[in-house]
Design a protein around this motif. Structure first.
Motif, PDB file in Angstrom:
ATOM      1  N   GLY A  17      -8.328  46.359 -40.663  1.00 50.46           N
ATOM      2  CA  GLY A  17      -8.205  46.583 -42.389  1.00 50.46           C
ATOM      3  C   GLY A  17      -6.901  46.180 -42.709  1.00 50.46           C
ATOM      4  O   GLY A  17      -7.199  45.323 -44.158  1.00 50.46           O
ATOM      5  N   VAL A  18      -5.680  46.031 -42.428  1.00 48.84           N
ATOM      6  CA  VAL A  18      -4.752  45.647 -43.084  1.00 48.84           C
ATOM      7  C   VAL A  18      -4.678  43.807 -42.959  1.00 48.84           C
ATOM      8  O   VAL A  18      -4.045  43.232 -43.757  1.00 48.84           O
ATOM      9  CB  VAL A  18      -3.270  46.079 -42.200  1.00 48.84           C
ATOM     10  CG1 VAL A  18      -1.953  45.425 -42.937  1.00 48.84           C
ATOM     11  CG2 VAL A  18      -3.040  47.471 -42.294  1.00 48.84           C
ATOM     12  N   ALA A  71      -6.951  42.466 -44.159  1.00 53.67           N
ATOM     13  CA  ALA A  71      -7.625  42.026 -45.404  1.00 53.67           C
ATOM     14  C   ALA A  71      -6.413  41.833 -46.657  1.00 53.67           C
ATOM     15  O   ALA A  71      -6.564  41.407 -47.608  1.00 53.67           O
ATOM     16  CB  ALA A  71      -8.503  43.167 -46.051  1.00 53.67           C
ATOM     17  N   ASN A  72      -5.182  42.226 -46.159  1.00 51.92           N
ATOM     18  CA  ASN A  72      -3.971  42.044 -47.247  1.00 51.92           C
ATOM     19  C   ASN A  72      -3.762  40.746 -47.439  1.00 51.92           C
ATOM     20  O   ASN A  72      -3.499  39.688 -46.604  1.00 51.92           O
ATOM     21  CB  ASN A  72      -2.783  42.994 -46.492  1.00 51.92           C
ATOM     22  CG  ASN A  72      -1.735  42.767 -47.557  1.00 51.92           C
ATOM     23  OD1 ASN A  72      -0.727  42.108 -47.483  1.00 51.92           O
ATOM     24  ND2 ASN A  72      -1.630  43.929 -48.415  1.00 51.92           N
ATOM     25  N   HIS A 126     -12.492  44.972 -33.372  1.00 54.94           N
ATOM     26  CA  HIS A 126     -11.688  44.151 -34.292  1.00 54.94           C
ATOM     27  C   HIS A 126     -11.448  42.815 -33.729  1.00 54.94           C
ATOM     28  O   HIS A 126     -11.362  41.867 -34.431  1.00 54.94           O
ATOM     29  CB  HIS A 126     -10.206  44.858 -34.630  1.00 54.94           C
ATOM     30  CG  HIS A 126     -10.668  46.172 -35.731  1.00 54.94           C
ATOM     31  ND1 HIS A 126     -11.100  45.644 -36.987  1.00 54.94           N
ATOM     32  CD2 HIS A 126     -10.590  47.333 -35.563  1.00 54.94           C
ATOM     33  CE1 HIS A 126     -11.115  46.811 -37.665  1.00 54.94           C
ATOM     34  NE2 HIS A 126     -10.801  47.894 -36.724  1.00 54.94           N
ATOM     35  N   GLY A 183      -1.619  50.230 -41.578  1.00 54.73           N
ATOM     36  CA  GLY A 183      -2.469  50.994 -42.355  1.00 54.73           C
ATOM     37  C   GLY A 183      -2.011  52.290 -42.995  1.00 54.73           C
ATOM     38  O   GLY A 183      -2.197  52.604 -44.287  1.00 54.73           O
ATOM     39  N   ASP A 222      -2.137  46.595 -52.242  1.00 48.49           N
ATOM     40  CA  ASP A 222      -2.187  45.018 -52.339  1.00 48.49           C
ATOM     41  C   ASP A 222      -2.477  44.518 -53.724  1.00 48.49           C
ATOM     42  O   ASP A 222      -1.916  43.867 -54.464  1.00 48.49           O
ATOM     43  CB  ASP A 222      -3.311  44.737 -51.481  1.00 48.49           C
ATOM     44  CG  ASP A 222      -3.539  43.163 -51.247  1.00 48.49           C
ATOM     45  OD1 ASP A 222      -2.902  42.432 -51.588  1.00 48.49           O
ATOM     46  OD2 ASP A 222      -4.476  42.854 -50.447  1.00 48.49           O
ATOM     47  N   ASP A 231      -1.176  53.839 -46.447  1.00 43.52           N
ATOM     48  CA  ASP A 231      -1.939  54.998 -47.369  1.00 43.52           C
ATOM     49  C   ASP A 231      -1.169  55.834 -47.685  1.00 43.52           C
ATOM     50  O   ASP A 231      -1.415  56.518 -48.426  1.00 43.52           O
ATOM     51  CB  ASP A 231      -2.977  55.240 -46.147  1.00 43.52           C
ATOM     52  CG  ASP A 231      -4.187  54.409 -45.950  1.00 43.52           C
ATOM     53  OD1 ASP A 231      -4.587  53.585 -46.685  1.00 43.52           O
ATOM     54  OD2 ASP A 231      -4.934  54.542 -44.839  1.00 43.52           O
ATOM     55  N   HIS A 239     -13.500  50.280 -29.941  1.00 43.33           N
ATOM     56  CA  HIS A 239     -13.215  49.885 -31.512  1.00 43.33           C
ATOM     57  C   HIS A 239     -12.358  48.862 -31.565  1.00 43.33           C
ATOM     58  O   HIS A 239     -12.507  47.543 -32.267  1.00 43.33           O
ATOM     59  CB  HIS A 239     -12.775  51.152 -32.244  1.00 43.33           C
ATOM     60  CG  HIS A 239     -12.546  50.946 -33.693  1.00 43.33           C
ATOM     61  ND1 HIS A 239     -13.672  50.914 -34.513  1.00 43.33           N
ATOM     62  CD2 HIS A 239     -11.364  50.532 -34.519  1.00 43.33           C
ATOM     63  CE1 HIS A 239     -13.403  50.792 -35.670  1.00 43.33           C
ATOM     64  NE2 HIS A 239     -11.982  50.397 -35.620  1.00 43.33           N
ATOM     65  N   THR A 287     -12.149  44.962 -42.277  1.00 38.03           N
ATOM     66  CA  THR A 287     -12.168  46.510 -42.356  1.00 38.03           C
ATOM     67  C   THR A 287     -13.381  46.798 -41.420  1.00 38.03           C
ATOM     68  O   THR A 287     -14.063  45.843 -40.911  1.00 38.03           O
ATOM     69  CB  THR A 287     -12.380  47.012 -43.842  1.00 38.03           C
ATOM     70  OG1 THR A 287     -13.424  46.085 -44.296  1.00 38.03           O
ATOM     71  CG2 THR A 287     -11.096  46.868 -44.715  1.00 38.03           C
ATOM     72  N   ASP A 288     -13.392  48.291 -41.236  1.00 38.09           N
ATOM     73  CA  ASP A 288     -14.540  48.718 -40.367  1.00 38.09           C
ATOM     74  C   ASP A 288     -15.939  48.199 -40.662  1.00 38.09           C
ATOM     75  O   ASP A 288     -16.207  48.191 -41.670  1.00 38.09           O
ATOM     76  CB  ASP A 288     -14.514  50.161 -39.984  1.00 38.09           C
ATOM     77  CG  ASP A 288     -13.092  50.550 -39.410  1.00 38.09           C
ATOM     78  OD1 ASP A 288     -12.645  49.371 -38.454  1.00 38.09           O
ATOM     79  OD2 ASP A 288     -13.078  51.726 -39.290  1.00 38.09           O
ATOM     80  N   GLY A 304      -4.460  50.947 -48.919  1.00 38.49           N
ATOM     81  CA  GLY A 304      -3.636  49.635 -48.443  1.00 38.49           C
ATOM     82  C   GLY A 304      -4.184  48.504 -49.683  1.00 38.49           C
ATOM     83  O   GLY A 304      -3.476  47.809 -50.314  1.00 38.49           O
ATOM     84  N   SER A 346      -4.617  48.248 -38.419  1.00 34.10           N
ATOM     85  CA  SER A 346      -5.511  48.837 -39.086  1.00 34.10           C
ATOM     86  C   SER A 346      -4.906  50.292 -39.506  1.00 34.10           C
ATOM     87  O   SER A 346      -3.825  50.339 -39.421  1.00 34.10           O
ATOM     88  CB  SER A 346      -6.654  49.325 -38.224  1.00 34.10           C
ATOM     89  OG  SER A 346      -6.621  50.163 -37.391  1.00 34.10           O
ATOM     90  N   GLY A 347      -5.850  51.328 -39.972  1.00 35.73           N
ATOM     91  CA  GLY A 347      -5.458  52.423 -40.148  1.00 35.73           C
ATOM     92  C   GLY A 347      -5.030  53.488 -39.228  1.00 35.73           C
ATOM     93  O   GLY A 347      -4.168  54.272 -39.239  1.00 35.73           O
ATOM     94  N   GLY A 348      -5.565  53.099 -38.030  1.00 36.74           N
ATOM     95  CA  GLY A 348      -5.187  53.949 -36.899  1.00 36.74           C
ATOM     96  C   GLY A 348      -4.358  53.083 -35.821  1.00 36.74           C
ATOM     97  O   GLY A 348      -4.025  53.843 -34.889  1.00 36.74           O
TER      98      GLY A 348
HETATM   99  O1  KG4 Z   1      -9.779  48.422 -39.626  1.00 30.68           O
HETATM  100  P1  KG4 Z   1     -10.052  49.681 -40.796  1.00 30.68           P
HETATM  101  O2  KG4 Z   1     -11.258  49.484 -41.840  1.00 30.68           O
HETATM  102  O3  KG4 Z   1     -10.079  51.194 -40.122  1.00 30.68           O
HETATM  103  C1  KG4 Z   1      -9.451  51.665 -39.029  1.00 30.68           C
HETATM  104  O4  KG4 Z   1      -9.779  51.093 -37.794  1.00 30.68           O
HETATM  105  O5  KG4 Z   1      -8.432  52.137 -39.376  1.00 30.68           O
HETATM  106  O6  KG4 Z   1      -8.525  49.847 -41.582  1.00 30.68           O
HETATM  107  C2  KG4 Z   1      -8.577  50.659 -42.424  1.00 30.68           C
HETATM  108  C3  KG4 Z   1      -6.902  50.505 -43.077  1.00 30.68           C
HETATM  109  C4  KG4 Z   1      -6.546  51.395 -44.124  1.00 30.68           C
HETATM  110  O7  KG4 Z   1      -5.368  52.058 -43.637  1.00 30.68           O
HETATM  111  C5  KG4 Z   1      -6.553  50.689 -45.379  1.00 30.68           C
HETATM  112  O8  KG4 Z   1      -5.468  51.084 -46.227  1.00 30.68           O
HETATM  113  C6  KG4 Z   1      -6.200  49.312 -44.865  1.00 30.68           C
HETATM  114  O9  KG4 Z   1      -6.828  49.102 -43.634  1.00 30.68           O
HETATM  115  N1  KG4 Z   1      -6.411  48.288 -45.909  1.00 30.68           N
HETATM  116  C7  KG4 Z   1      -5.672  47.412 -46.393  1.00 30.68           C
HETATM  117  C8  KG4 Z   1      -6.206  46.463 -47.433  1.00 30.68           C
HETATM  118  N2  KG4 Z   1      -7.673  46.779 -47.278  1.00 30.68           N
HETATM  119  C9  KG4 Z   1      -7.683  47.666 -46.399  1.00 30.68           C
HETATM  120  N3  KG4 Z   1      -4.151  47.132 -46.358  1.00 30.68           N
HETATM  121  C10 KG4 Z   1      -3.757  46.417 -47.020  1.00 30.68           C
HETATM  122  N4  KG4 Z   1      -4.253  45.548 -47.830  1.00 30.68           N
HETATM  123  C11 KG4 Z   1      -5.551  45.407 -47.910  1.00 30.68           C
HETATM  124  N5  KG4 Z   1      -6.083  44.590 -48.817  1.00 30.68           N
END
Ligand code: KG4
Ligand code: ZN
Length: 344
Positions: free
Chosen positions: A281-282, A284-285, A126, A174, A195, A178, A122, A312-313, A191, A147-149
């Motif tokens: 995902g982060v 995207a911030n 990314h 992330g 933002d 969250d 995974h 994001t995923d 996240g 990311s979230g993980g």
């Molecule tokens: O990569 P992802 O989609 O899934 C994982 O592999 O974990 O990342 C998800 C994470 C979540 O914690 C979400 O809150 C965060 O990415 N996220 C953001 C934004 N969009 C998604 N964090 C900060 N700013 C954003 N715009």
């Protein structure tokens, strides 16, 4: 001119599946990295009431959605399974039950069409979002994945993998966002909510600790930050905390981004990297994106940031990674298993 359809063999497009967490994803990508389709079915609304992903709920929804998502990806890509050259899927890390749905479906499709199969990590996915058209980045480069993980810094020397330079010792960036969103009574996933809200707040209003500031390594830590926010909310009292939500969100986001930038700057210095990419995902911030852009401008570095929907995923990034890995012919892949965590 007569339409001859996609060329045969390895020149044919890849079909990839991604189900490591709570998004059911399938995509069709050409060997040159052009996205023909990229379908993401988010389960966020099912998990929102729990304030986080419930693994069993995620697996069940993947099972219900996966066939329709694959059909949509093929239809939107304008190809049939008989025109696909390779099938790929995320094999880990992630939620084991969720991973198994995508992996088994992908293996079954590959077996039915006698196609080769590629298991993809995974996090490599990314990183590989940065290899998609247009303007793919060329190694070597430095890559921040948040990311979230997971939260990690990697040195990328070739497109088939990456070398770990540092990673979080506790929560992921992330995950911290969250958890903060939950404390502030915002929706899930938090996240993007933080933002949005942070734009209306003062990032200097509250001071939150920047984890591992004094540590020489390229590792991160975010668990202290979450605890600091919990104390601040408690001290303010619920009413005041709600009134000052925008300031709290802006200050918390500032601390997360400061932590990421601190180690990123240190890694640029220690590796002498000339190119930088970010993902997860982060990435995207909006604050992180503009701070990374400013750093690259200042240091004269080339920067690649995928569009937010490829941070994001998604399964396009999994197809992208698969292009640079060995495809395993039928039936050798039938015994391949998913893994929740990478072996230490
Ligand atoms: O990569 P992802 O989609 O899934 C994982 O592999 O974990 O990342 C998800 C994470 C979540 O914690 C979400 O809150 C965060 O990415 N996220 C953001 C934004 N969009 C998604 N964090 C900060 N700013 C954003 N715009
Ligand atoms: Zn991810």
């Amino acid at each position: 001119m007569e339409d001859l359809g996609p060329p045969a063999g390895p020149e044919r497009p890849l079909l990839a599946l991604e189900t490591s967490c709570d998004d059911t994803c399938a995509a069709v990508v050409t060997p040159a990295g052009e996205i023909l389709s990229d379908v993401v079915s988010s389960q966020a609304r099912f998990h929102e009431r729990y304030g986080g992903v419930v693994p069993e709920v995620a697996s069940r929804h993947h099972l219900e959605l996966v066939n329709a998502v694959v059909e949509d990806a093929l239809a939107e890509g304008g190809v049939g399974l008989d025109e696909i050259g390779t099938v790929a899927a995320t094999s880990g890390p992630g939620l084991i039950g969720a991973l198994l749905v995508g992996l088994s479906t992908a293996k079954a499709l590959a077996a039915a069409a006698r196609l080769p199969f590629v298991p993809v990590d995974h996090l490599h996915g990314h990183v590989a979002a940065n290899y998609l058209a247009p303007d793919p980045i060329e190694p070597p480069f430095l890559c921040l994945i948040a990311s979230g993980g997971h939260t990690l810094l990697a040195s990328v020397e070739e497109r088939s993998g990456y070398r770990l330079l540092g990673a979080t010792r506790d929560d992921a960036a992330g995950e911290a966002l969250d958890k903060a969103a939950r404390l502030l009574g915002l929706g899930y996933p938090g996240g993007a909510e933080i933002d949005r809200l942070a734009r209306a707040g003062d990032p200097g209003a509250f001071e939150f600790p920047v984890g591992m500031r004094g540590d020489d390594s390229l590792d991160f830590s975010f668990s202290g930050l979450k605890t600091a926010l919990a104390y601040t909310v408690r001290d303010l009292g619920e009413g005041e905390a709600i009134d000052r939500r925008a300031d709290l969100a802006a200050s918390f986001q500032r601390a997360v981004v400061d932590s990421l930038m601190l180690k990123l700057e240190r890694a640029v210095e220690s590796t002498g990297a000339a190119r930088l990419a970010i993902g997860g995902g982060v990435a995207a911030n909006s604050e992180l994106r503009s701070r990374v852009a400013a750093l690259c401008e200042l240091e004269g570095l080339d920067l690649k940031i995928p569009p937010p929907r490829l941070c994001t995923d998604n399964a396009a990034m999994i197809a992208s990674a698969a292009r640079f890995l060995e495809a395993v012919p039928y039936p050798r892949f039938l015994g391949f298993d998913a893994f929740a965590r990478r072996a230490a």
